[in-house]
Design an enzyme around this catalytic site. Structure first.
Site, PDB file in Angstrom:
ATOM      1  N   HIS A  97       0.944  -1.138   0.081  1.00 58.81           N
ATOM      2  CA  HIS A  97       0.025  -0.155   0.135  1.00 58.81           C
ATOM      3  C   HIS A  97       1.015   1.192  -0.038  1.00 58.81           C
ATOM      4  CE1 HIS A  97      -4.025   2.024   1.648  1.00 58.81           C
ATOM      5  NE2 HIS A  97      -2.914   3.009   1.527  1.00 58.81           N
ATOM      6  N   HIS A  99       3.359   4.029   0.518  1.00 63.24           N
ATOM      7  CA  HIS A  99       3.588   4.779   1.721  1.00 63.24           C
ATOM      8  C   HIS A  99       4.943   5.533   1.427  1.00 63.24           C
ATOM      9  CE1 HIS A  99       5.125   0.776   2.109  1.00 63.24           C
ATOM     10  NE2 HIS A  99       6.199   1.450   2.683  1.00 63.24           N
TER      11      HIS A  99
HETATM   12  P1  AMP Z   1       8.658  -0.565   3.226  1.00 61.95           P
HETATM   13  O1  AMP Z   1       9.467  -1.889   3.878  1.00 61.95           O
HETATM   14  O2  AMP Z   1       9.136   0.642   2.683  1.00 61.95           O
HETATM   15  O3  AMP Z   1       7.450  -1.202   2.493  1.00 61.95           O
HETATM   16  O4  AMP Z   1       7.982   0.056   4.587  1.00 61.95           O
HETATM   17  C1  AMP Z   1       7.065  -0.530   5.375  1.00 61.95           C
HETATM   18  C2  AMP Z   1       6.992   0.067   6.760  1.00 61.95           C
HETATM   19  O5  AMP Z   1       5.820  -0.392   7.397  1.00 61.95           O
HETATM   20  C3  AMP Z   1       8.408  -0.656   7.589  1.00 61.95           C
HETATM   21  O6  AMP Z   1       9.125   0.357   7.911  1.00 61.95           O
HETATM   22  C4  AMP Z   1       7.704  -1.422   8.722  1.00 61.95           C
HETATM   23  O7  AMP Z   1       8.382  -0.949  10.176  1.00 61.95           O
HETATM   24  C5  AMP Z   1       6.287  -0.489   8.728  1.00 61.95           C
HETATM   25  N1  AMP Z   1       4.984  -1.518   9.459  1.00 61.95           N
HETATM   26  C6  AMP Z   1       4.962  -2.724   9.293  1.00 61.95           C
HETATM   27  N2  AMP Z   1       3.706  -3.043   9.943  1.00 61.95           N
HETATM   28  C7  AMP Z   1       3.403  -1.860  10.491  1.00 61.95           C
HETATM   29  C8  AMP Z   1       2.464  -1.643  11.587  1.00 61.95           C
HETATM   30  N3  AMP Z   1       1.231  -2.636  12.000  1.00 61.95           N
HETATM   31  N4  AMP Z   1       2.449  -0.352  11.906  1.00 61.95           N
HETATM   32  C9  AMP Z   1       3.258   0.579  11.970  1.00 61.95           C
HETATM   33  N5  AMP Z   1       4.220   0.324  10.927  1.00 61.95           N
HETATM   34  C10 AMP Z   1       4.292  -0.930  10.360  1.00 61.95           C
END
Ligand code: AMP
Length: 113
Positions: A97, A99
């Site tokens: 998703h 971000h």
């Molecule tokens: P990416 O690896 O660029 O897709 O970033 C995904 C991010 O989402 C990572 O930095 C994770 O630490 C973060 N993440 C995963 N699950 C959660 C969650 N439940 N709440 C907050 N952040 C999350």
């Protein structure tokens, strides 16, 4: 997207530490921060990744950058900050998703790994 982690966070089905919310954007703290400030800025609508942005959905991406600039002012990120959107597994994307990581509060080296 029923099984999307960040869609569930937007809907409140999975808890998050909310920083900001408006009609189209949600901002929350990353669960595993890599800097003293590590927010995730997401559109409420499901877009999987950056290469799916097009003329029909780019308005929310522009708005995301307005929100980031506003947060930077409000949070006093005067020493600088970084915005990162990993697109695709080989670029480090783990949640599909779109971000934008907002990172600040420590020296950030370049080039990225
Ligand atoms: P990416 O690896 O660029 O897709 O970033 C995904 C991010 O989402 C990572 O930095 C994770 O630490 C973060 N993440 C995963 N699950 C959660 C969650 N439940 N709440 C907050 N952040 C999350």
């Amino acid at each position: 997207m029923n099984d999307c982690l960040f869609c569930k966070i937007v809907k409140g089905e999975i808890p998050s530490k909310k920083i900001y919310e408006d009609e189209s954007v949600y901002v929350f703290e990353d669960i595993a921060p890599t800097a003293p400030v590590h927010y995730l800025v997401i559109p409420k609508e499901h877009i999987s990744k950056l290469d799916e942005v097009n003329a029909s959905n780019s308005a929310v991406i522009a708005h995301i950058y307005e929100v980031i600039a506003q947060l930077a002012r409000e949070k006093g990120l005067d020493d600088g900050f970084r915005v990162v959107s990993n697109c695709g597994e080989s670029a480090g994307q783990s949640v599909f998703h779109i971000h934008f990581h907002l990172l600040a509060g420590r020296p950030l080296t370049w080039p990225a790994g």
